[in-house]
Design a protein around this motif. Structure first.
Motif, PDB file in Angstrom:
ATOM      1  N   PRO A 135      -0.630   9.938  10.591  1.00  0.00           N
ATOM      2  CA  PRO A 135      -0.099  11.002  11.466  1.00  0.00           C
ATOM      3  C   PRO A 135      -1.120  12.063  11.841  1.00  0.00           C
ATOM      4  O   PRO A 135      -1.180  12.481  13.000  1.00  0.00           O
ATOM      5  N   LEU A 136      -1.919  12.510  10.887  1.00  0.00           N
ATOM      6  CA  LEU A 136      -2.908  13.562  11.158  1.00  0.00           C
ATOM      7  C   LEU A 136      -4.337  13.062  10.976  1.00  0.00           C
ATOM      8  O   LEU A 136      -5.268  13.865  10.848  1.00  0.00           O
ATOM      9  N   GLY A 137      -4.506  11.769  10.954  1.00  0.00           N
ATOM     10  CA  GLY A 137      -5.847  11.223  10.826  1.00  0.00           C
ATOM     11  C   GLY A 137      -6.527  11.670   9.548  1.00  0.00           C
ATOM     12  O   GLY A 137      -5.969  11.516   8.458  1.00  0.00           O
ATOM     13  N   LEU A 138      -7.714  12.231   9.686  1.00  0.00           N
ATOM     14  CA  LEU A 138      -8.480  12.672   8.523  1.00  0.00           C
ATOM     15  C   LEU A 138      -7.774  13.781   7.743  1.00  0.00           C
ATOM     16  O   LEU A 138      -8.034  13.969   6.554  1.00  0.00           O
ATOM     17  N   ASP A 139      -6.905  14.504   8.404  1.00  0.00           N
ATOM     18  CA  ASP A 139      -6.222  15.630   7.758  1.00  0.00           C
ATOM     19  C   ASP A 139      -4.856  15.257   7.203  1.00  0.00           C
ATOM     20  O   ASP A 139      -4.061  16.122   6.838  1.00  0.00           O
ATOM     21  N   THR A 140      -4.578  13.975   7.121  1.00  0.00           N
ATOM     22  CA  THR A 140      -3.333  13.510   6.512  1.00  0.00           C
ATOM     23  C   THR A 140      -3.441  13.589   4.991  1.00  0.00           C
ATOM     24  O   THR A 140      -4.438  13.157   4.406  1.00  0.00           O
ATOM     25  N   VAL A 141      -2.422  14.150   4.372  1.00  0.00           N
ATOM     26  CA  VAL A 141      -2.385  14.214   2.906  1.00  0.00           C
ATOM     27  C   VAL A 141      -1.912  12.871   2.380  1.00  0.00           C
ATOM     28  O   VAL A 141      -0.857  12.372   2.788  1.00  0.00           O
ATOM     29  N   ILE A 142      -2.711  12.284   1.512  1.00  0.00           N
ATOM     30  CA  ILE A 142      -2.330  11.005   0.914  1.00  0.00           C
ATOM     31  C   ILE A 142      -1.793  11.252  -0.486  1.00  0.00           C
ATOM     32  O   ILE A 142      -2.176  12.207  -1.154  1.00  0.00           O
ATOM     33  N   GLY A 143      -0.883  10.409  -0.912  1.00  0.00           N
ATOM     34  CA  GLY A 143      -0.194  10.632  -2.176  1.00  0.00           C
ATOM     35  C   GLY A 143      -1.116  10.562  -3.371  1.00  0.00           C
ATOM     36  O   GLY A 143      -2.255  10.095  -3.290  1.00  0.00           O
ATOM     37  N   THR A 196      -3.019   9.433  -6.478  1.00  0.00           N
ATOM     38  CA  THR A 196      -3.635   8.135  -6.779  1.00  0.00           C
ATOM     39  C   THR A 196      -3.549   7.189  -5.584  1.00  0.00           C
ATOM     40  O   THR A 196      -3.620   5.975  -5.732  1.00  0.00           O
ATOM     41  N   GLY A 197      -3.419   7.772  -4.370  1.00  0.00           N
ATOM     42  CA  GLY A 197      -3.403   6.955  -3.173  1.00  0.00           C
ATOM     43  C   GLY A 197      -2.113   6.192  -2.988  1.00  0.00           C
ATOM     44  O   GLY A 197      -2.097   5.084  -2.436  1.00  0.00           O
ATOM     45  N   ALA A 198      -0.991   6.789  -3.407  1.00  0.00           N
ATOM     46  CA  ALA A 198       0.298   6.083  -3.382  1.00  0.00           C
ATOM     47  C   ALA A 198       0.714   5.688  -1.974  1.00  0.00           C
ATOM     48  O   ALA A 198       1.475   4.732  -1.803  1.00  0.00           O
ATOM     49  N   THR A 199       0.242   6.395  -0.944  1.00  0.00           N
ATOM     50  CA  THR A 199       0.620   6.065   0.431  1.00  0.00           C
ATOM     51  C   THR A 199      -0.272   4.978   1.019  1.00  0.00           C
ATOM     52  O   THR A 199      -0.066   4.571   2.159  1.00  0.00           O
TER      53      THR A 199
END
Length: 554
Positions: free
Chosen positions: A460-468, A470-473
């Motif tokens: 959704p926000l590219g580089l500024d997307t928050v990932i879960g 341990t990288g859950a997303t």
């Protein structure tokens, strides 16, 4: 107590705030005592003057309201200033503790469980606020106020003054000291029981899949129940000791009041004291014991605070295994890596690496295989200088890495391991950990080499997307590629890969390996792996066996 004094230097920058808290606590107690005393005098004087028909109500009623407002305001600002000072102090303590801990990693105590370390860094630090906020301030304030009330009694009722002074000393000093002595060991046991319970919870969360797969839910529940029961037992003992101490304080308060009343009535009969004054003294005595309840409750937790301080001191003063040289050398531009007769053994174990010789030319790509426990990860840790050889030397460009500042060494080396974390943050923050200030173009160049560009652009926000966390997303393969991109973004010219495909399925593993040649071109690569490598992968293949290296045919 020595463990608490160990942290005293951290208190110095906050002395002014804690002094202000102490003054406000004293004002609060004094205003409360004065409020009770004036109220008692006012009510008694009013009753003795025919319901106040000829009594001046203005002055005492104004005093009652005034002391009430002073008490409210001083208590508010006491909490505000005190909590602010304590939170600042705990923040400094955490910052100092992490600063002291990092040079000591990995900890010499290799048997320490992760859950216990987490407890030390969180709950044990929080436990110290009992000492800084609840014990010292009320103790000093109670001593000062008790001395003031004693002085008044020695003036008006000298005989009762000695009894009150003895009672207040016992209440403020003797009872807390006895409580501290009796709960010291229990406090230590309580902290250990809480740490065990937290560790069991963490183990259950991390190992949930295996626990279910092997049908060990009942065993886990029983272990959790035992830990809970042990903690509950220690808390019960602590609560009982605190309740006995609080009851003793109430007895001392009652003895003081009875003494004042007995001697006061004699003085009243002898007309050496007036009834309203006697009532003011009785109510004032009740107010002067107010702080002792806070002291008892806080002292009941001081045993835990002392145990927590000892645990924190233990990890903060542990041995530093890796130290920078006093006069560090500079690494040359040559990236030739050489292991020269390197041996290594843990202090409590057998030798893992035994007179190992290995030379890597700049740009070499090397894969090291071997059975579990053969020492592959240990070999990489020695190169990264997370440990030092017990014999021999490791050089880069002919310079012993022990003669180089660790910051400079780690600028030349970058690590991608099976445990490389994906942080609960944006993609950008996860990448710029390797190169702060990197531009978007540089970030996408690293992502392209890791074949992750389209995945990140689709977020959704590219580089500024928050990932879960341990990288859950992300999928497991995507999370590993993100870590690879971060490693590639690093300016390091020597890359260390420790089981980089662990946990990936075979198809994802093969995709990962197929990208390595292009992604890592121009850099020296040392990879330890259990994986079956594709035969077309252009790598020097080495096997670590019995502490030595053998070259395998490609």
């Amino acid at each position: 107590m020595k463990a608490l004094l160990f942290f005293a230097p951290l208190l110095r920058p906050h002395v002014a705030r804690f002094a202000g808290t102490l003054v406000l606590a004293l004002v609060t107690l004094a205003a409360g005592t004065a409020l009770l005393g004036v109220s008692g005098w006012f009510l008694t004087a009013t009753a003795l003057t025919a319901l106040g028909v000829s009594f001046n109500l203005f002055a005492p009623s104004a005093a009652v309201r005034g002391f009430s407002f002073i008490r409210i305001l001083s208590r508010y600002f006491e909490k505000l200033v005190g909590h602010n000072a304590t939170l600042r102090l705990l923040s400094d303590l955490r910052r100092w503790l992490f600063g002291a801990l990092f040079p000591r990693l990995p900890l010499a105590n290799r048997s320490m469980r992760h859950g216990d370390l987490v407890t030390r860094l969180t709950a044990d630090v929080d436990a110290l606020d009992t000492v800084f906020l609840l014990a010292i301030g009320p103790f000093i304030a109670a001593i000062v106020l008790g001395g003031g009330v004693s002085a008044v009694l020695f003036t008006l009722l000298p005989a009762a003054g000695w009894i009150y002074l003895a009672a207040i000393i016992v209440a403020v000093v003797v009872v807390p000291m006895v409580l501290l002595f009796t709960t010291r060991q229990n406090g230590k046991a309580l902290v250990e029981a809480a740490a065990t319970l937290r560790a069991n919870v963490l183990d259950a969360v991390i190992g949930q899949d295996d626990i279910v797969a092997f049908g060990q839910q009942d065993w886990t529940s029983r272990r959790f129940a035992r830990a809970t029961a042990a903690l509950g037992s220690q808390k019960t003992r602590q609560a009982l000791a605190t309740a006995i101490a609080a009851g003793t304080i109430q007895v001392l308060t009652g003895v003081s009041l009875i003494t004042i009343i007995v001697f006061g009535l004699d003085a009243l009969t002898a007309e050496t004291i007036e009834g309203p004054i006697l009532a003011a003294i009785v109510f004032g005595i009740m107010g002067s014991f107010e702080a002792t309840g806070v002291i008892v409750r806080s002292i009941g937790k001081t045993g835990e605070a002392i145990a927590s301080a000892e645990r924190l001191k233990d990890i903060a003063t542990g041995p530093i295994s890796i130290r920078d040289p006093l006069s560090p050398a500079l690494l040359p531009g040559d990236d030739t890596v050489r292991f020269d007769a390197v041996s290594f053994a843990y202090p409590d174990g057998a030798r893992i690496i035994d007179h190992l010789d290995l030379t890597l030319a700049p740009g070499d790509h090397v894969a090291i295989s071997g059975m579990s426990g053969a020492g592959k990860s240990t070999l990489l840790h020695l190169l990264l200088r997370l440990a030092d050889p017990t014999k021999g030397a490791i050089t880069i460009g002919g310079t012993d890495i022990r003669d180089v500042c660790q910051v400079e060494l780690h600028a030349r080396l970058a690590l991608l391991s099976q445990d490389s974390p994906v942080f609960l943050d944006t993609v950008r923050a996860n990448l710029t950990l390797a190169r702060p200030g990197a531009t978007d173009a540089e970030l996408f160049a690293a992502l392209a080499k890791a074949r992750l560009t389209e995945t990140i652009r689709a977020l959704p926000l590219g580089l500024d997307t928050v990932i879960g966390e341990t990288g859950a997303t992300l999928s497991a393969g995507q999370a590993r590629r993100l870590c690879l991109a971060r490693t590639l973004l690093s300016p390091a010219t020597i890359l260390v890969l420790d089981e980089p495909t662990a946990g990936l399925d075979r198809d994802t593993e093969l995709e990962f390996f197929s990208d390595l040649k292009a992604a890592l071109s121009g850099r020296t690569v040392v990879m330890a792996t259990h994986a079956h490598l594709p035969p077309e992968l252009p790598l020097r293949r080495l096997e670590l066996r019995d502490g030595a290296i053998d070259e395998l045919a490609s």
